[in-house]
Scaffold this motif. Structure first.
Motif, short mmCIF file in Angstrom:
data_model
loop_
_atom_site.label_atom_id
_atom_site.label_comp_id
_atom_site.label_asym_id
_atom_site.label_seq_id
_atom_site.Cartn_x
_atom_site.Cartn_y
_atom_site.Cartn_z
N GLY A 1 0.36 -1.08 -0.05
CA GLY A 1 0.24 0.07 -0.11
C GLY A 1 1.05 1.39 -0.48
O GLY A 1 2.20 1.23 0.04
N LEU A 2 0.41 2.11 -0.51
CA LEU A 2 1.03 3.60 -0.62
C LEU A 2 0.46 4.54 0.24
O LEU A 2 -1.08 4.61 0.35
CB LEU A 2 0.92 3.82 -1.77
CG LEU A 2 1.89 3.38 -2.82
CD1 LEU A 2 1.73 3.96 -4.34
CD2 LEU A 2 3.07 2.92 -2.30
N GLU A 3 1.05 5.40 1.27
CA GLU A 3 0.53 6.32 2.34
C GLU A 3 1.27 7.29 2.28
O GLU A 3 2.73 7.27 2.27
CB GLU A 3 0.67 5.73 3.61
CG GLU A 3 0.10 6.60 4.35
CD GLU A 3 -0.01 6.16 6.28
OE1 GLU A 3 -1.27 6.59 6.97
OE2 GLU A 3 0.70 5.34 6.33
N LEU A 4 0.45 8.38 1.63
CA LEU A 4 0.91 9.80 1.35
C LEU A 4 2.18 10.18 2.84
O LEU A 4 1.59 10.97 3.95
CB LEU A 4 0.72 11.34 1.06
CG LEU A 4 1.13 12.50 1.47
CD1 LEU A 4 2.74 12.19 0.05
CD2 LEU A 4 0.09 14.08 0.56
N ASP A 5 3.48 10.60 3.47
CA ASP A 5 3.98 10.56 4.14
C ASP A 5 4.93 12.17 4.76
O ASP A 5 4.70 12.82 5.46
CB ASP A 5 5.03 9.19 4.08
CG ASP A 5 5.28 9.60 5.56
OD1 ASP A 5 4.87 9.62 6.54
OD2 ASP A 5 7.09 8.66 5.93
N PHE A 6 5.45 12.43 3.15
CA PHE A 6 5.70 13.97 3.16
C PHE A 6 5.62 14.48 2.26
O PHE A 6 5.82 13.85 0.82
CB PHE A 6 7.01 13.63 4.17
CG PHE A 6 7.80 13.47 3.12
CD1 PHE A 6 9.32 13.87 2.78
CD2 PHE A 6 8.93 12.24 3.34
CE1 PHE A 6 10.14 13.84 2.07
CE2 PHE A 6 9.32 11.30 2.73
CZ PHE A 6 10.50 12.08 2.12
#
Length: 394
Positions: free
Chosen positions: A242-247
């Motif tokens: 999965g991909l999660e916007l981090d910075f």
């Protein structure tokens, strides 16, 4: 493998509502057609005294017959099957034990169990605490019901079938207007069966159409060229990342310096003069001195290889090394306009692809969690700045 505790009880009865105004459900035993009010405890007791059920399940008959040897307080027998209701003929089960041979006929089994109390049976009743509850509580108080869980097929890597998928795989209908029970038709093989969630789930585990569809969902089975069917890699269900916007990171750069042709393409040097970053794990600035070594392998593709130094905004700041590697791809005219800081502002990010992987490294224990992460970044060029959104791969 033995089925779960509640599966035997629920799958042995068909639920229906006797009248439209009835608030409570009724159940009918599929082995002897006896109708009773829906009550799981009474249904378990009925199965222990149902000759047709015990004949079809000799392992339960063995355990129940063995329990008659021990002293157990008698309980009132369950209501007998009405003579007007026909009992379906069942194939004789082969004797697997001396006790079964001793009670080989329907009459013998029914005679032995007519005076049985509601005994704890590991197949039907689970633990002894799940027996008939006493009025005063204590040892007779029933234990909490077990949560139903669906396990994959033994010896298979097939993932568990969610309940929503089971319902979506069948179309429910009433075969006749007079039918009290619903029927279900499998959308993958058109097989029709009585509506029963447990049986429907068991059917999907062996349904060729459903299994073929399930295999198509496995990423390894989707490409044009696939593994051989007998290869273990052809059927493994591996979790998708999965991909999660981090910075987000904004880098201010100097104009590009053309180094010249190298062994792999035209090389350029882009120096960082500062910037800022902010995200889930903190915020801070980019220190001057970072470098991006770009290699243009053709007019439509440029390789990115950059290293920057990030500083956190803490009172005692931490330093983080940021490594960016990826590609800038686009049409020739778009790539030419991106070289001009003024013209680059008029090129939307959808006209080209700036994609990269990011790795972070620090020696500060407060941010040690980022040392084992990997980020996938999407970027764009805005004037004298390069902006990246970094998505952490989970």
């Amino acid at each position: 493998m033995p089925r779960q505790v509640d599966n035997d009880v629920h799958s042995a009865f068909m639920e229906f509502r006797a009248g439209q105004n009835e608030k409570c459900l009724s159940v009918q035993c599929i082995y002897c057609q006896q109708v009773r009010a829906k009550n799981t405890t009474r249904q378990k007791q009925h199965l222990l005294q149902c000759s047709a059920y015990l004949h079809a399940h000799p392992d339960v008959a063995i355990q129940a017959s063995a329990a008659t040897v021990t002293s157990a307080p008698p309980a009132p027998p369950a209501p007998s099957v009405p003579s007007a209701v026909p009992v379906p003929a069942l194939p004789a089960a082969p004797p697997a034990h001396d006790v079964v041979a001793h009670a080989s006929s329907h009459e013998d089994i029914a005679g032995e169990h007519s005076a049985l109390s509601f005994m704890p049976n590991p197949r039907i009743n689970g633990s002894p605490s799940q027996g008939r509850p006493s009025l005063g509580g204590g040892e007779g108080t029933p234990a909490p019901k077990r949560q139903k869980t669906m396990k994959p097929t033994p010896g298979s890597n097939t993932p568990e079938i969610p309940l929503a998928d089971v319902h979506a795989a069948f179309v429910e209908f009433r075969a006749n207007d007079d039918d009290k029970c619903m029927s279900a038709r499998c959308l993958y093989c058109n097989q029709i069966r009585a509506k029963n969630t447990s049986r429907q789930r068991e059917h999907l585990l062996s349904c060729p159409g459903y299994q073929a569809m399930l295999k198509d969902k496995i990423p390894a089975a989707s490409p044009r060229h696939q593994f051989d069917d007998d290869d273990v890699a052809s059927s493994l269900a591996i979790p998708a990342p999965g991909l999660e916007l981090d910075f987000r990171m904004s880098i201010r750069v100097k104009p590009k310096l053309n180094v010249g042709a190298g062994t792999t393409g035209r090389q350029s040097w882009v120096s960082c003069i500062g910037g800022q970053w902010a995200g889930r794990f903190g915020k801070g600035v980019l220190l001057p001195g970072g470098q991006d070594m770009q290699t243009t392998v053709k007019d439509t593709a440029t390789r990115i290889d950059a290293r920057y130094l990030m500083q956190t905004g803490d009172e005692h700041p931490a330093l983080i090394i940021c490594t960016v590697k990826g590609w800038l791809n686009g049409d020739r005219d778009v790539m030419e306009r991106l070289q001009d800081p003024v013209a680059a502002d008029n090129v939307t990010a959808h006209r080209y692809q700036l994609r990269a992987t990011i790795e972070l490294e620090t020696g500060d224990e407060r941010y040690a969690a980022i040392n084992t992460g990997t980020w996938l970044a999407s970027g764009c060029r805005r004037g004298a700045e390069i902006v990246y959104d970094a998505y952490r791969i989970s």
